[in-house]
Motif scaffolding. Structure first.
Motif, mmCIF file in Angstrom:
data_model
loop_
_atom_site.group_PDB
_atom_site.id
_atom_site.type_symbol
_atom_site.label_atom_id
_atom_site.label_comp_id
_atom_site.label_asym_id
_atom_site.label_seq_id
_atom_site.Cartn_x
_atom_site.Cartn_y
_atom_site.Cartn_z
ATOM 1 N N PRO A 221 1.585 0.778 9.656
ATOM 2 C CA PRO A 221 1.697 -0.118 10.240
ATOM 3 C C PRO A 221 1.495 -1.476 10.521
ATOM 4 C CG PRO A 221 1.775 1.841 11.846
ATOM 5 C CD PRO A 221 1.284 2.537 10.456
ATOM 6 N N GLN A 222 -0.282 -1.173 10.599
ATOM 7 C CA GLN A 222 -1.617 -1.837 10.500
ATOM 8 C C GLN A 222 -1.498 -3.151 9.949
ATOM 9 O OE1 GLN A 222 -2.108 1.443 10.118
ATOM 10 N NE2 GLN A 222 -3.899 1.832 9.252
ATOM 11 N N ILE A 223 -1.361 -2.050 8.656
ATOM 12 C CA ILE A 223 -1.442 -3.088 7.353
ATOM 13 C C ILE A 223 -0.301 -4.330 6.973
ATOM 14 C CG2 ILE A 223 -0.925 -3.119 4.865
ATOM 15 C CD1 ILE A 223 -2.165 -0.283 4.311
ATOM 16 N N LEU A 224 1.155 -3.789 7.468
ATOM 17 C CA LEU A 224 2.096 -4.571 7.987
ATOM 18 C C LEU A 224 1.425 -5.681 8.517
ATOM 19 C CD1 LEU A 224 5.441 -2.405 7.316
ATOM 20 C CD2 LEU A 224 4.713 -3.555 6.041
ATOM 21 N N ALA A 225 1.062 -5.494 10.188
ATOM 22 C CA ALA A 225 0.682 -5.921 11.384
ATOM 23 C C ALA A 225 -0.456 -7.243 10.785
ATOM 24 C CB ALA A 225 0.179 -5.672 11.983
ATOM 25 N N ALA A 226 -1.195 -6.688 9.380
ATOM 26 C CA ALA A 226 -2.044 -7.496 9.289
ATOM 27 C C ALA A 226 -1.287 -9.073 8.744
ATOM 28 C CB ALA A 226 -2.753 -6.750 8.082
ATOM 29 N N ILE A 227 -0.294 -8.245 7.351
ATOM 30 C CA ILE A 227 0.644 -9.194 6.650
ATOM 31 C C ILE A 227 0.907 -10.101 7.212
ATOM 32 C CG2 ILE A 227 2.207 -9.131 4.643
ATOM 33 C CD1 ILE A 227 0.764 -6.443 4.024
ATOM 34 N N LEU A 228 1.949 -9.981 8.091
ATOM 35 C CA LEU A 228 2.259 -10.737 9.388
ATOM 36 C C LEU A 228 2.192 -11.401 9.915
ATOM 37 C CD1 LEU A 228 5.261 -10.925 10.308
ATOM 38 C CD2 LEU A 228 5.248 -9.462 12.050
ATOM 39 N N ILE A 229 0.798 -10.872 10.543
ATOM 40 C CA ILE A 229 0.772 -11.943 11.763
ATOM 41 C C ILE A 229 -0.665 -13.239 10.589
ATOM 42 C CG2 ILE A 229 -2.001 -12.039 12.830
ATOM 43 C CD1 ILE A 229 -1.532 -9.386 13.985
ATOM 44 N N ASP A 230 -0.993 -12.761 9.414
ATOM 45 C CA ASP A 230 -2.322 -13.602 8.514
ATOM 46 C C ASP A 230 -1.415 -14.456 8.019
ATOM 47 O OD1 ASP A 230 -4.077 -14.561 7.814
ATOM 48 O OD2 ASP A 230 -4.950 -13.110 6.151
ATOM 49 N N THR A 231 -0.290 -14.187 7.816
ATOM 50 C CA THR A 231 0.635 -14.922 6.668
ATOM 51 C C THR A 231 1.435 -15.654 8.078
ATOM 52 O OG1 THR A 231 0.982 -13.352 5.624
ATOM 53 C CG2 THR A 231 2.507 -15.369 4.591
ATOM 54 N N ILE A 232 1.767 -15.956 9.039
ATOM 55 C CA ILE A 232 2.376 -16.826 9.745
ATOM 56 C C ILE A 232 1.594 -17.692 10.532
ATOM 57 C CG2 ILE A 232 2.878 -17.173 12.475
ATOM 58 C CD1 ILE A 232 4.538 -14.452 12.319
ATOM 59 N N GLY A 233 0.152 -17.516 10.637
ATOM 60 C CA GLY A 233 -1.101 -18.297 10.868
ATOM 61 C C GLY A 233 -0.645 -19.391 8.928
ATOM 62 N N SER B 155 0.739 -1.191 0.246
ATOM 63 C CA SER B 155 -0.138 0.087 0.302
ATOM 64 C C SER B 155 1.039 1.456 -0.037
ATOM 65 C CB SER B 155 -1.116 0.024 0.947
ATOM 66 O OG SER B 155 -1.163 -0.964 1.912
ATOM 67 N N ALA C 100 -8.005 -9.639 9.604
ATOM 68 C CA ALA C 100 -9.569 -8.368 9.223
ATOM 69 C C ALA C 100 -9.741 -7.220 9.476
ATOM 70 C CB ALA C 100 -10.552 -9.932 9.689
ATOM 71 N N VAL C 101 -9.618 -7.553 10.852
ATOM 72 C CA VAL C 101 -9.793 -6.560 12.486
ATOM 73 C C VAL C 101 -8.624 -5.375 11.576
ATOM 74 C CG1 VAL C 101 -10.040 -5.476 14.451
ATOM 75 C CG2 VAL C 101 -10.716 -8.292 13.954
ATOM 76 N N LEU C 102 -7.626 -5.451 11.424
ATOM 77 C CA LEU C 102 -6.900 -4.485 11.197
ATOM 78 C C LEU C 102 -6.904 -3.926 9.798
ATOM 79 C CD1 LEU C 102 -3.302 -6.087 12.255
ATOM 80 C CD2 LEU C 102 -4.005 -4.439 13.305
ATOM 81 N N ILE C 103 -7.219 -4.789 9.000
ATOM 82 C CA ILE C 103 -7.453 -4.637 7.608
ATOM 83 C C ILE C 103 -8.879 -3.381 7.599
ATOM 84 C CG2 ILE C 103 -8.420 -4.928 5.177
ATOM 85 C CD1 ILE C 103 -6.353 -7.002 5.728
ATOM 86 N N ALA C 104 -9.910 -3.734 8.427
ATOM 87 C CA ALA C 104 -10.852 -2.794 8.628
ATOM 88 C C ALA C 104 -10.709 -1.313 9.554
ATOM 89 C CB ALA C 104 -11.764 -4.268 8.898
ATOM 90 N N ARG C 105 -10.186 -1.782 9.740
ATOM 91 C CA ARG C 105 -9.608 -0.650 10.071
ATOM 92 C C ARG C 105 -8.303 0.455 9.444
ATOM 93 N NH1 ARG C 105 -7.894 -1.223 16.258
ATOM 94 N NH2 ARG C 105 -7.255 0.805 16.173
ATOM 95 N N THR C 106 -8.190 0.335 7.939
ATOM 96 C CA THR C 106 -6.958 1.138 7.972
ATOM 97 C C THR C 106 -8.203 1.665 6.746
ATOM 98 O OG1 THR C 106 -7.259 -0.661 5.233
ATOM 99 C CG2 THR C 106 -5.927 -1.008 6.957
#
Length: 463
Positions: A68-80, A7, A237-243
């Motif tokens: 940072p919320q976009i990077l966090a969403a990528i990191l969290i979701d992809t780790i899972g 982004s 989902a929560v992090l992306i919704a807040r962007t």
């Protein structure tokens, strides 16, 4: 099962006009002034960007400004996803009474039926915005994963697989658009490279977690990994919704969304066909090399793991640097250069057959390094050129069709690789070299039909 991406918007630099030119401009009427300013924004390169140091500063600013919320969403979701995906087959085998043949049939059928949903996903992105579809993608995948927690029938397993396949199609259609809406053509490949770096690192972490789960063993541990995947999908989902997009959510063009317009875009169709051929190269580290190293070269199995780690490390550490290094090249030429690098990898892998063990191992790892360098050049540029070419109101459709081109190799690859490895290993490398050559040549062929905005990032100026 996700592969996340990107982004942001940076504003054009101030106009550089002398005192005489300002006097001349003041004599223009309002419409002429607006037209002159528009032309200047497209053609003037700010003085800072003309020096190598200035280019590096601008590159760092554009890439590091990602929310940072976009990077966090990528990191969290992809780790899972990276933790559960390698365990999918063994999880289903240990938690159900179905045979591997039945499980494999259900997985394959569900994935194939999910493919036609790609164009529909693109339409949803164009209609409801990429951000909302990314949230929907995670919610649908959560439902699919919940169905896997306690499988009571083959129908339930099939529905779960179909839901996750649909979420994948939504993901591939939405993520490139999500980034493009926030960058508006500027440093687009730098943003894609940034997301790819985060994604590669998080996939590595997820794979390590999967290895630990396998070492501990037991269905309880495997279920815990699945629950962790569900939790990371919800958090993403929560992090992306807040962007929020940094540009107006309204479309900037008046093009009426239609698949007919997409299918009439000859340069885009050439790019899509070329990408479908080039995508076979990404089968090398995960599908081709492990069996080639063990079965053909008779080398230790751990070398395949080392090769995969080299691939992840190089793309993670060097992708951003490579994008900045070659940012003044046409995007299509960066892709062609990456294809040439992949061809060198294929040559080294072919030469490793029949060499001494130490030399074979050296050639394999050197080839993987070259493959990773080529991947780092190609992947960000492919998305950047397509998203810049697409009209804003059609980006979802363009992205979904491009995403479907990646799946050609994933469907045809296992059959092609298995047959050629058993029949003639040398022919395998010839076929892969031919496909990569066709892909690189296709991007160069499309270059003559593409507008300048699709070939170059606007911050680097005209060719």
């Amino acid at each position: 099962m996700h592969r996340l991406s990107r982004s942001v918007l940076s504003q054009p630099g101030p106009l550089n006009t002398s005192a005489d030119s300002r006097l001349l401009v003041s004599a223009m009427d309002h419409d002429e002034l607006a037209q002159a300013q528009g032309r200047a924004r497209d053609n003037v390169v700010p003085a800072e960007s003309t020096s190598p140091r200035g280019l590096r500063r601008r590159f760092r600013r554009s890439a590091d400004a990602m929310p940072p919320q976009i990077l966090a969403a990528i990191l969290i979701d992809t780790i899972g996803a990276g933790a559960f995906y390698p365990l999918t087959l063994i999880y289903l085998r240990l938690t159900t009474h179905y045979s591997l043949a039945i499980i494999g049939l259900l997985l394959t059928t569900g994935a194939l039926l999910g493919l036609p949903l790609g164009p529909f996903s693109g339409m949803l992105v164009d209609r409801f915005t990429a951000r909302r579809i990314l949230v929907l993608n995670n919610l649908i995948s959560i439902v699919g994963y919940l169905l896997l927690l306690a499988i009571g029938s083959p129908v339930q397993l099939f529905i779960a697989v179909l839901l996750t396949a649909f979420s994948e199609r939504l993901y591939w259609a939405a993520w490139p658009v999500f980034v493009a809406e926030r960058v508006a053509g500027r440093r687009l490949e730098a943003w894609y490279a940034t997301v790819n770096v985060v994604r590669s690192a998080s996939l590595g972490i997820g794979a390590a977690a999967a290895a630990g789960a396998l070492a501990l063993g037991g269905t309880g541990i495997l279920r815990a990994v699945l629950v962790f995947n569900i939790a990371t999908s919800m958090a993403a989902a929560v992090l992306i919704a807040r962007t929020r997009a940094q540009q107006r959510p309204e479309r900037q063009d008046s093009t009426k969304p239609s698949w007919w317009l997409v299918l009439r875009d000859r340069p885009f169709l050439i790019l899509t066909a070329a990408n479908a051929a080039l995508a076979f190269a990404w089968l090398l580290p995960a599908l081709v090399l492990p069996i080639y190293i063990v079965q053909t070269l008779r080398l230790p199995g751990w070398l395949a793991s080392v090769a995969f780690m080299v691939n992840v490390a190089v793309t993670t550490l060097l992708q951003r640097w490579l994008v900045g290094k070659f940012e003044r090249l046409h995007r299509t030429r960066s892709i062609a250069l990456g294809a040439l690098t992949v061809l060198l990898c294929i040559l080294l892998e072919a030469l490793s057959n029949g060499a001494a063990p130490w030399l074979s191992a050296t050639l394999v790892l050197t080839g993987v390094t070259l493959l990773s360098l080529g991947e780092s050049l190609i992947l960000p540029s492919v998305n950047a050129v397509v998203m810049t070419l697409a009209p804003e109101s059609l980006r979802g459709r363009y992205s979904s069709l491009l995403g479907m081109s990646w799946t050609v190799s994933s469907i045809a690859g296992p059959v092609l690789v298995g047959s050629l490895l058993q029949w003639n290993v040398s022919l395998l490398w010839v076929v892969f070299a031919g496909l990569v050559s066709l892909g690189g040549a296709g991007f160069l062929l499309a270059e003559r039909y593409l507008p300048v905005r699709a070939l170059r990032s606007r911050e680097t100026g005209s060719p």
